[in-house]
Design a protein around this motif. Structure first.
Motif, PDB file in Angstrom:
ATOM      1  N   ARG A  76     -21.814  32.885 -26.295  1.00 22.09           N
ATOM      2  CA  ARG A  76     -22.423  33.663 -25.407  1.00 22.09           C
ATOM      3  C   ARG A  76     -23.334  33.155 -24.286  1.00 22.09           C
ATOM      4  O   ARG A  76     -24.264  33.814 -23.765  1.00 22.09           O
ATOM      5  N   GLY A  77     -23.149  31.945 -23.875  1.00 17.57           N
ATOM      6  CA  GLY A  77     -24.170  31.365 -22.964  1.00 17.57           C
ATOM      7  C   GLY A  77     -25.492  30.929 -23.384  1.00 17.57           C
ATOM      8  O   GLY A  77     -26.361  30.582 -22.718  1.00 17.57           O
ATOM      9  N   LEU A  78     -25.551  31.244 -24.585  1.00 19.60           N
ATOM     10  CA  LEU A  78     -26.914  30.848 -25.401  1.00 19.60           C
ATOM     11  C   LEU A  78     -26.980  29.463 -25.597  1.00 19.60           C
ATOM     12  O   LEU A  78     -25.882  28.611 -25.570  1.00 19.60           O
ATOM     13  N   ARG A  79     -28.105  28.748 -25.932  1.00 23.19           N
ATOM     14  CA  ARG A  79     -28.213  27.350 -26.143  1.00 23.19           C
ATOM     15  C   ARG A  79     -27.846  27.126 -27.685  1.00 23.19           C
ATOM     16  O   ARG A  79     -28.457  26.638 -28.328  1.00 23.19           O
ATOM     17  N   PHE A  80     -26.570  27.672 -28.113  1.00 24.28           N
ATOM     18  CA  PHE A  80     -26.287  27.412 -29.651  1.00 24.28           C
ATOM     19  C   PHE A  80     -24.808  27.169 -29.361  1.00 24.28           C
ATOM     20  O   PHE A  80     -23.942  27.893 -29.407  1.00 24.28           O
ATOM     21  N   PRO A  81     -24.525  25.748 -29.489  1.00 22.91           N
ATOM     22  CA  PRO A  81     -23.229  25.250 -29.428  1.00 22.91           C
ATOM     23  C   PRO A  81     -22.326  25.663 -30.483  1.00 22.91           C
ATOM     24  O   PRO A  81     -22.625  25.780 -31.711  1.00 22.91           O
ATOM     25  N   VAL A  82     -20.837  25.840 -30.350  1.00 24.87           N
ATOM     26  CA  VAL A  82     -20.061  26.301 -31.129  1.00 24.87           C
ATOM     27  C   VAL A  82     -19.992  25.081 -32.449  1.00 24.87           C
ATOM     28  O   VAL A  82     -19.907  25.634 -33.786  1.00 24.87           O
ATOM     29  N   ALA A  83     -19.920  24.029 -31.869  1.00 26.73           N
ATOM     30  CA  ALA A  83     -20.000  22.659 -33.035  1.00 26.73           C
ATOM     31  C   ALA A  83     -21.108  22.973 -33.803  1.00 26.73           C
ATOM     32  O   ALA A  83     -21.123  22.716 -35.270  1.00 26.73           O
ATOM     33  N   ARG A  84     -22.415  23.316 -33.656  1.00 25.24           N
ATOM     34  CA  ARG A  84     -23.527  23.326 -34.382  1.00 25.24           C
ATOM     35  C   ARG A  84     -23.226  24.588 -35.418  1.00 25.24           C
ATOM     36  O   ARG A  84     -23.536  24.561 -36.733  1.00 25.24           O
ATOM     37  N   LEU A  85     -22.561  25.731 -35.147  1.00 20.08           N
ATOM     38  CA  LEU A  85     -22.523  27.001 -35.993  1.00 20.08           C
ATOM     39  C   LEU A  85     -21.323  26.556 -36.800  1.00 20.08           C
ATOM     40  O   LEU A  85     -21.581  26.692 -38.175  1.00 20.08           O
ATOM     41  N   LEU A  86     -20.407  25.917 -36.400  1.00 21.32           N
ATOM     42  CA  LEU A  86     -19.293  25.307 -37.364  1.00 21.32           C
ATOM     43  C   LEU A  86     -19.797  24.450 -38.179  1.00 21.32           C
ATOM     44  O   LEU A  86     -19.452  24.333 -39.510  1.00 21.32           O
ATOM     45  N   GLY A  87     -20.810  23.426 -37.973  1.00 26.15           N
ATOM     46  CA  GLY A  87     -21.330  22.613 -38.814  1.00 26.15           C
ATOM     47  C   GLY A  87     -22.290  23.140 -39.723  1.00 26.15           C
ATOM     48  O   GLY A  87     -22.250  22.669 -41.106  1.00 26.15           O
ATOM     49  N   LEU A  88     -22.921  24.222 -39.542  1.00 25.42           N
ATOM     50  CA  LEU A  88     -23.487  25.100 -40.480  1.00 25.42           C
ATOM     51  C   LEU A  88     -22.864  25.550 -41.703  1.00 25.42           C
ATOM     52  O   LEU A  88     -23.166  25.501 -42.739  1.00 25.42           O
ATOM     53  N   LEU A  89     -21.651  26.313 -41.209  1.00 23.15           N
ATOM     54  CA  LEU A  89     -20.633  27.055 -42.034  1.00 23.15           C
ATOM     55  C   LEU A  89     -19.902  25.823 -42.868  1.00 23.15           C
ATOM     56  O   LEU A  89     -19.979  26.110 -44.273  1.00 23.15           O
ATOM     57  N   ALA A  90     -19.518  24.681 -42.326  1.00 26.38           N
ATOM     58  CA  ALA A  90     -19.105  23.648 -43.005  1.00 26.38           C
ATOM     59  C   ALA A  90     -19.922  23.080 -44.206  1.00 26.38           C
ATOM     60  O   ALA A  90     -19.498  22.485 -45.207  1.00 26.38           O
ATOM     61  N   ALA A  91     -21.304  23.046 -43.900  1.00 23.11           N
ATOM     62  CA  ALA A  91     -22.556  22.532 -44.709  1.00 23.11           C
ATOM     63  C   ALA A  91     -22.852  23.538 -45.836  1.00 23.11           C
ATOM     64  O   ALA A  91     -23.462  23.030 -46.784  1.00 23.11           O
ATOM     65  N   GLY A  92     -22.249  24.833 -45.786  1.00 27.47           N
ATOM     66  CA  GLY A  92     -22.217  25.787 -46.927  1.00 27.47           C
ATOM     67  C   GLY A  92     -23.375  26.732 -46.764  1.00 27.47           C
ATOM     68  O   GLY A  92     -23.393  27.583 -47.515  1.00 27.47           O
ATOM     69  N   ASP A  93     -23.849  26.863 -45.416  1.00 25.77           N
ATOM     70  CA  ASP A  93     -24.684  27.824 -44.966  1.00 25.77           C
ATOM     71  C   ASP A  93     -24.063  29.185 -45.078  1.00 25.77           C
ATOM     72  O   ASP A  93     -22.886  29.212 -44.724  1.00 25.77           O
TER      73      ASP A  93
END
Length: 73
Positions: free
Chosen positions: A20-37
């Motif tokens: 949503r135009g925020l400074r939150f990259p999709v890759a960061r979110l996917l990385g958090l999920l992949a890491a188990g968060d």
């Protein structure tokens, strides 16, 4: 397929896909999920919404839907 929550702006995170135009990259979110968060932990510790996570996952899966791999020999 349309991804309204996924934005690309050269002035935000050097043009990486963001939520949503925020400074939150999709890759960061996917990385958090992949890491188990957990989804709950991510939502509690950020300004993201549940729909943002759903859409990021759909966005990540989209290219894989058309991918065809040759079987290993």
């Amino acid at each position: 397929m349309s991804f309204p929550c996924i934005t690309i702006d050269p002035g935000i995170c050097t043009g990486k896909t963001c939520i949503r135009g925020l400074r939150f990259p999709v890759a960061r979110l996917l990385g958090l999920l992949a890491a188990g968060d957990s989804r709950e932990r991510i939502l509690a510790s950020s300004y993201l919404e549940s729909d943002d996570i759903d859409e990021a996952l759909r966005y990540a899966a989209f290219p894989a839907d058309d991918e065809t791999l040759e079987p290993a020999r």
